[in-house]
Design a protein around this motif. Sequence first.
Motif, short mmCIF file in Angstrom:
data_model
loop_
_atom_site.label_atom_id
_atom_site.label_comp_id
_atom_site.label_asym_id
_atom_site.label_seq_id
_atom_site.Cartn_x
_atom_site.Cartn_y
_atom_site.Cartn_z
N SER A 225 0.85 -1.19 0.00
CA SER A 225 0.00 0.00 0.00
C SER A 225 0.88 1.23 0.00
N SER A 227 0.51 5.96 -0.43
CA SER A 227 -0.18 7.14 0.10
C SER A 227 -1.63 7.21 -0.34
N PHE A 228 -1.92 6.76 -1.58
CA PHE A 228 -3.26 6.95 -2.12
C PHE A 228 -3.98 5.65 -2.46
N THR A 230 -4.00 0.90 -2.53
CA THR A 230 -3.52 -0.43 -2.16
C THR A 230 -3.34 -1.25 -3.44
N ASN A 249 -7.69 4.84 -2.87
CA ASN A 249 -8.52 5.14 -1.71
C ASN A 249 -9.07 6.55 -1.89
N GLN A 251 -11.23 8.14 -0.37
CA GLN A 251 -11.48 8.91 0.84
C GLN A 251 -10.25 9.71 1.25
N GLN A 252 -9.09 9.31 0.73
CA GLN A 252 -7.85 10.01 1.03
C GLN A 252 -7.78 11.29 0.20
N LYS A 253 -7.52 12.43 0.81
CA LYS A 253 -7.44 13.70 0.10
C LYS A 253 -6.33 13.65 -0.94
N ALA A 255 -6.43 11.74 -3.69
CA ALA A 255 -6.37 10.47 -4.40
C ALA A 255 -6.89 10.62 -5.83
N SER A 258 -4.40 12.38 -7.84
CA SER A 258 -3.29 11.48 -8.12
C SER A 258 -3.62 10.54 -9.26
#
Length: 405
Positions: A225, A227-228, A230, A249, A251-253, A255, A258
């Motif tokens: 996995s 930062s953004f 898996t 992901n 939900q990750q700011k 992402a 990215s």
Amino acid sequence: MEIQSLWSFNGSHNSMTGPLPENIGNLTHLIEIDLSYNKFSGGIPSTIGNCLALNILLLQGNSFMGGIPYLADLQNLNYLDLSSNNLSGKFPPFLVNLPSFLFLNLSSNNLEGELPVTGVFSNLSALDVRGNPKLCGGIQGLHLPLCYRQEPKKAQRKPLKLILVIVIVASFLALSLFLLWICLMRRSKKQPQAVSTTLNFHPQISYGELLNATGGFSSENFIGSGSFGTVFKGILSSGGSVVAVKVLNLQQKGASRSFMAECQALRNIRHRNLVKVITACSNTDFQGNDFKALVYELMSNGSLEKWLHPEEELEQNSLNILQRINIATDVASAISYLHHQCQTPLIHCDLKPQNVLLDNNMTAHVGDFGLAQLLPKFNTREDINQFSSLGIKGTIGYAAPGNFS
């Protein structure tokens, strides 16, 4: 607007009023503009079309009026949001021809006329035109009314002389075209036919196919996995190819940004020392949630990080001096290609051992372009120095060095 080296400007969710300044076009190095949810009015200045490095333009939630300005020169533009304004008129033709679009939002305006069915207008998941009651046509999934086409009036009887002239001219043109066709056919028979090349388009893939390929994104197929997202190992049902599936992901700011950056970076680059992207998936899962994933060629020997700093000191996981030199050469070759041989120079921004992957032959491949930046070509050293003010990106804090010695 005289800070010409500015590359990103975010003034969203404020109460700025009045028209947008015309000299915004002087910011030629801008990559991202976000002025959403303010109280700007008047027309959108056409000088924005001078910001040739622009990737993202967000002007939604204002009171802009008039038509959509001419932005045909923004060949790197991949995200345009003009929703919730008072824009009117028909769609300008250049929107169909921009090659880099990933998403276009023109909802909640007063646009009218027939919607195109090509380019970004053919991709239902990359387009939002709701809230424009005077639109018609478009692809079937938009559920817009059919466009009414007025039947041409019956042509009036032409004078005999005019009809004769038209027949003579048409006959002459037809004869000329026929003779030209014969000449071209004879010439083509004399010349050897060139071998045709087939463009390899990325295959389409659905959420369900990726779910089956990875065993339901099971822990048994877990690779790692970041930062953004898996990464899972998967086997595609079509062809049985073994791949690595990077699930974002969302939900990750950052992402989603990215994902767009990596798609943009990998769209036109090809090199033996870059991780090969097979396809991408931007869809919804079975619960209706947004789902984004990238599918790569699997690198069976994992990351360089695991070989330089193994969890257990095993002899088979050690690199000899020749392998270390070859890996360093491979990475340098990839970076040289990105900086000097791409049509638009590309900066990786997160080069580290975790993002260098090794295949069966221990050949190194640079991956993870989620923070990559496409840069315009500069003519002078002064331009380069101005652009060197970009913020530092990549791993925050301590990052293990890529020590090959």
